[in-house]
Design an enzyme around this catalytic site. Structure first.
Site, PDB file in Angstrom:
ATOM      1  N   TRP A 157       0.665  -1.179   0.134  1.00  6.68           N
ATOM      2  CA  TRP A 157       0.061   0.048  -0.085  1.00  6.68           C
ATOM      3  C   TRP A 157       0.784   1.387   0.122  1.00  6.68           C
ATOM      4  O   TRP A 157       0.264   2.340  -0.485  1.00  6.68           O
ATOM      5  CB  TRP A 157      -0.976  -0.017   1.065  1.00  6.68           C
ATOM      6  CG  TRP A 157      -0.209  -0.200   2.482  1.00  6.68           C
ATOM      7  CD1 TRP A 157      -0.344  -1.643   3.263  1.00  6.68           C
ATOM      8  CD2 TRP A 157       0.408   0.580   3.303  1.00  6.68           C
ATOM      9  NE1 TRP A 157       0.274  -1.313   4.243  1.00  6.68           N
ATOM     10  CE2 TRP A 157       0.712   0.114   4.472  1.00  6.68           C
ATOM     11  CE3 TRP A 157       0.839   2.133   3.228  1.00  6.68           C
ATOM     12  CZ2 TRP A 157       1.944   0.630   5.432  1.00  6.68           C
ATOM     13  CZ3 TRP A 157       1.654   2.572   4.320  1.00  6.68           C
ATOM     14  CH2 TRP A 157       1.959   1.914   5.353  1.00  6.68           C
ATOM     15  N   ASN A 158       2.134   1.175   0.265  1.00  2.00           N
ATOM     16  CA  ASN A 158       2.847   2.407   0.547  1.00  2.00           C
ATOM     17  C   ASN A 158       3.261   3.134  -0.864  1.00  2.00           C
ATOM     18  O   ASN A 158       3.206   4.650  -0.699  1.00  2.00           O
ATOM     19  CB  ASN A 158       4.184   1.891   1.499  1.00  2.00           C
ATOM     20  CG  ASN A 158       5.089   1.193   0.944  1.00  2.00           C
ATOM     21  OD1 ASN A 158       4.608   0.158   0.227  1.00  2.00           O
ATOM     22  ND2 ASN A 158       6.278   1.382   0.998  1.00  2.00           N
ATOM     23  N   SER A 233       6.270  -6.785   4.253  1.00  4.84           N
ATOM     24  CA  SER A 233       7.280  -7.028   5.471  1.00  4.84           C
ATOM     25  C   SER A 233       8.139  -8.431   5.542  1.00  4.84           C
ATOM     26  O   SER A 233       7.811  -9.264   4.758  1.00  4.84           O
ATOM     27  CB  SER A 233       6.081  -7.412   6.781  1.00  4.84           C
ATOM     28  OG  SER A 233       5.345  -8.541   6.554  1.00  4.84           O
ATOM     29  N   GLU A 254      11.245  -7.692  -1.806  1.00  7.37           N
ATOM     30  CA  GLU A 254      11.727  -6.636  -1.224  1.00  7.37           C
ATOM     31  C   GLU A 254      11.046  -6.382  -0.022  1.00  7.37           C
ATOM     32  O   GLU A 254       9.810  -6.211   0.079  1.00  7.37           O
ATOM     33  CB  GLU A 254      11.848  -5.046  -1.842  1.00  7.37           C
ATOM     34  CG  GLU A 254      12.456  -4.152  -1.359  1.00  7.37           C
ATOM     35  CD  GLU A 254      12.040  -2.769  -1.570  1.00  7.37           C
ATOM     36  OE1 GLU A 254      11.581  -1.709  -0.869  1.00  7.37           O
ATOM     37  OE2 GLU A 254      11.935  -2.377  -2.892  1.00  7.37           O
ATOM     38  N   CYS A 288      10.256   1.474   2.651  1.00  5.18           N
ATOM     39  CA  CYS A 288      11.154   0.470   2.968  1.00  5.18           C
ATOM     40  C   CYS A 288      12.473   0.836   3.082  1.00  5.18           C
ATOM     41  O   CYS A 288      13.217   0.394   3.930  1.00  5.18           O
ATOM     42  CB  CYS A 288      11.005  -0.611   2.054  1.00  5.18           C
ATOM     43  SG  CYS A 288       9.365  -1.599   2.051  1.00  5.18           S
TER      44      CYS A 288
END
Length: 517
Positions: A157-158, A233, A254, A288
């Site tokens: 979502w980021n 995550s 990633e 991240c």
């Protein structure tokens, strides 16, 4: 500029790869700035994902037959369409995520750069390549690259646009089909980007979007595709890697990061301060590769802390669909809670708040101030755990060697930033940092934006690489075709085996003098 209209959401919903979507249960999609419902999205099932994969397999067979140059032409058009429609894409990114306008633009530009890069080099990378054969003159060896088949992409979502589409670009150019599971909070970001791909000429079944729960749709992709690309995550990545391992299919990811910045006594503190704001608070720290730990030599630590704290306290925070603010909101109540808990825990255990340190419900339901802490003890949760929010801690160190040691004292290894008195000194420090990307005199942008270079993590920060040649070739199966000419390995007909056995060792030894051996 307002959020996207209801008509826009309705049009994009028609692109979802669920045939009877109107009859399905739905999930609300809300505007992060306000918490108001923007639209709903149908919730896909495992069968929906399987059906999309089946349709993609049919489309992929024809797609793989097209010349690489013909596939690339679609992505050259796509690159231009992304730039032409950048305002609408930025509106959607901001609406679903709450990020600032500048960070939304960052996403859009990244998609365009990635499409441009791989459209230019795909033909060369996929061209059959002659390599040294076993016996020069006798064997000819060629390496070919075949598409994997159907690639499953599970996006976060980021950065819900570029992390949904950029990985798919490389997979598609390699001759694969893609089935995408976007995050449930940001499905229309992915659909807006895929819409432009269809407009550029990509066959509809070749790239399908199936929204739904990760444990349902995501699992179905792992169980039915030929390769999985995941961003998220470390804990989820480990689980998916295990699931892919059972089927012996390829997996790339990633994952998380607790990324360090090193600042030496010779660094220009004014430049560091300005860049650190970008490095720490891009996308409200929900990145991240953003910086969460800053190690500063003791002689300049007080001055840097003062300058950085002042700069952060003066950051403009707010909800705006223009370039008037520096930092937007977080994505969800869960993220606000994580940040708040980490800050409160550190303060209770002795940390000092230099800037920020509290939620801002007066601005919107999901706002939290950009926060700087000092004196964070090892017992604090944020000392080692990834916060994934607008929180950074400053740690004075006695020497550069101590900074390097503490930067490497983590299970993560995604990104790092180094600031020193000279470029050469910074590069020497960078070479000692255990991270997949290290930026000298910047935070994360140059390494991420270098699409010709591999990007990924060490340790629990990832498996495989995106960008660079590896970012495309990982979606292929290399095949070696070796052709024997003149005579076979049994020797000339009529030649006694004993004599052939005497001839071969000196011949093999002489091969070391041949070019390329």
């Amino acid at each position: 500029m307002p959020a996207p209209t209801a008509a826009t959401f309705a049009r994009l919903a028609d692109l979802i790869a669920i045939p009877d979507a109107a009859d399905r249960p739905t999930r609300s999609v809300v505007e992060a700035f306000t918490g108001k419902e923007l639209a709903t999205v149908p919730v896909g099932t495992a069968q929906d994902a399987k059906d999309a994969v089946a349709r993609a397999r049919v489309a992929q067979k024809e797609w793989a037959k097209r010349p690489a140059s013909e596939r690339a032409a679609i992505f050259h058009r796509y690159r231009d369409l992304v730039l032409e429609n950048r305002d609408a894409l930025m509106d959607m990114a901001q609406a679903e995520t709450g990020k600032s306008r500048a960070n939304a633009l960052e996403e859009v530009l990244d998609i365009s750069l990635t499409a441009r890069h791989y459209a230019r080099i795909a033909g060369k990378l996929l061209r059959p390549r002659r390599v040294s054969g076993m016996l020069p003159g006798i064997t000819k060896t060629v390496v070919r690259h075949h598409a994997k088949g159907v690639v499953g992409v599970i996006a976060p979502w980021n950065y819900p646009m570029n992390l949904a589409v950029s990985d798919a670009i490389a997979a598609l150019l390699a001759g694969n089909a893609v089935v995408l599971k976007p995050d449930s909070q940001t499905p229309y970001c992915a659909l807006a980007c895929v819409d432009l791909l269809y407009q550029a000429g990509l066959p509809r079944d070749l790239f399908a979007v199936v929204p739904g729960q990760g444990t349902v749709v995501g699992t179905a992709l792992v169980e039915n595709t030929d390769y999985v690309m995941f961003t998220g995550s470390s804990a989820t990545g480990q689980l998916l890697a295990e699931q892919c391992g059972r089927r012996l299919i390829g997996f790339s990811a990633e994952l998380g990061g607790k990324n360090p910045m090193i600042v030496t006594a010779g660094a220009n503190l004014r430049e560091v301060t300005d860049a650190a704001v970008r490095a720490c608070y891009a996308n409200s720290g929900q990145l991240c590769i953003s910086i969460e730990r800053i190690y500063v030599e003791e002689s300049v630590a007080p001055e840097f802390t003062r300058m950085f704290g002042e700069r952060v306290r003066n950051m403009k925070l707010g909800a705006s669909y223009d370039f008037g603010v520096e930092m937007g909101s977080l994505i969800s109540e869960a993220q606000v809670k994580v940040v708040s808990n980490h800050v409160d825990d550190a303060v209770v255990k002795g940390a000092t708040v230099v800037a920020g340190g509290k939620a801002r419900p007066d601005l919107g339901p999901l706002f939290y101030e950009p926060t700087v802490l000092t004196g964070v003890p090892e017992s604090a949760e944020c000392y080692r755990e990834e916060t994934f929010g607008p929180l950074v801690s400053i740690y004075p160190v006695a020497t550069v060697d101590e900074a390097i040691k503490r930067a490497n004292d983590t299970e993560y290894g995604l990104n790092a930033s180094v600031w020193a008195g000279t470029k050469a000194e910074g590069e020497a420090i960078a070479a000692q940092v255990h991270a997949g990307t290290v930026n000298v005199d910047e935070g994360y942008g140059p390494a991420w934006g270098s699409t010709g270079a591999p990007m990924g993590g060490m340790g629990v920060s990832g498996v495989g690489r995106r960008h660079g040649d590896d970012g495309l070739l990982k979606y292929t199966e290399p095949q070696t075709v070796a052709t024997t000419r003149v005579l076979n390995l049994g020797g000339p007909r009529g030649l006694p085996p004993k004599l052939w056995a005497k001839i071969m060792p000196p011949f093999v030894k002489a091969m070391q003098w041949l070019p390329g051996r």
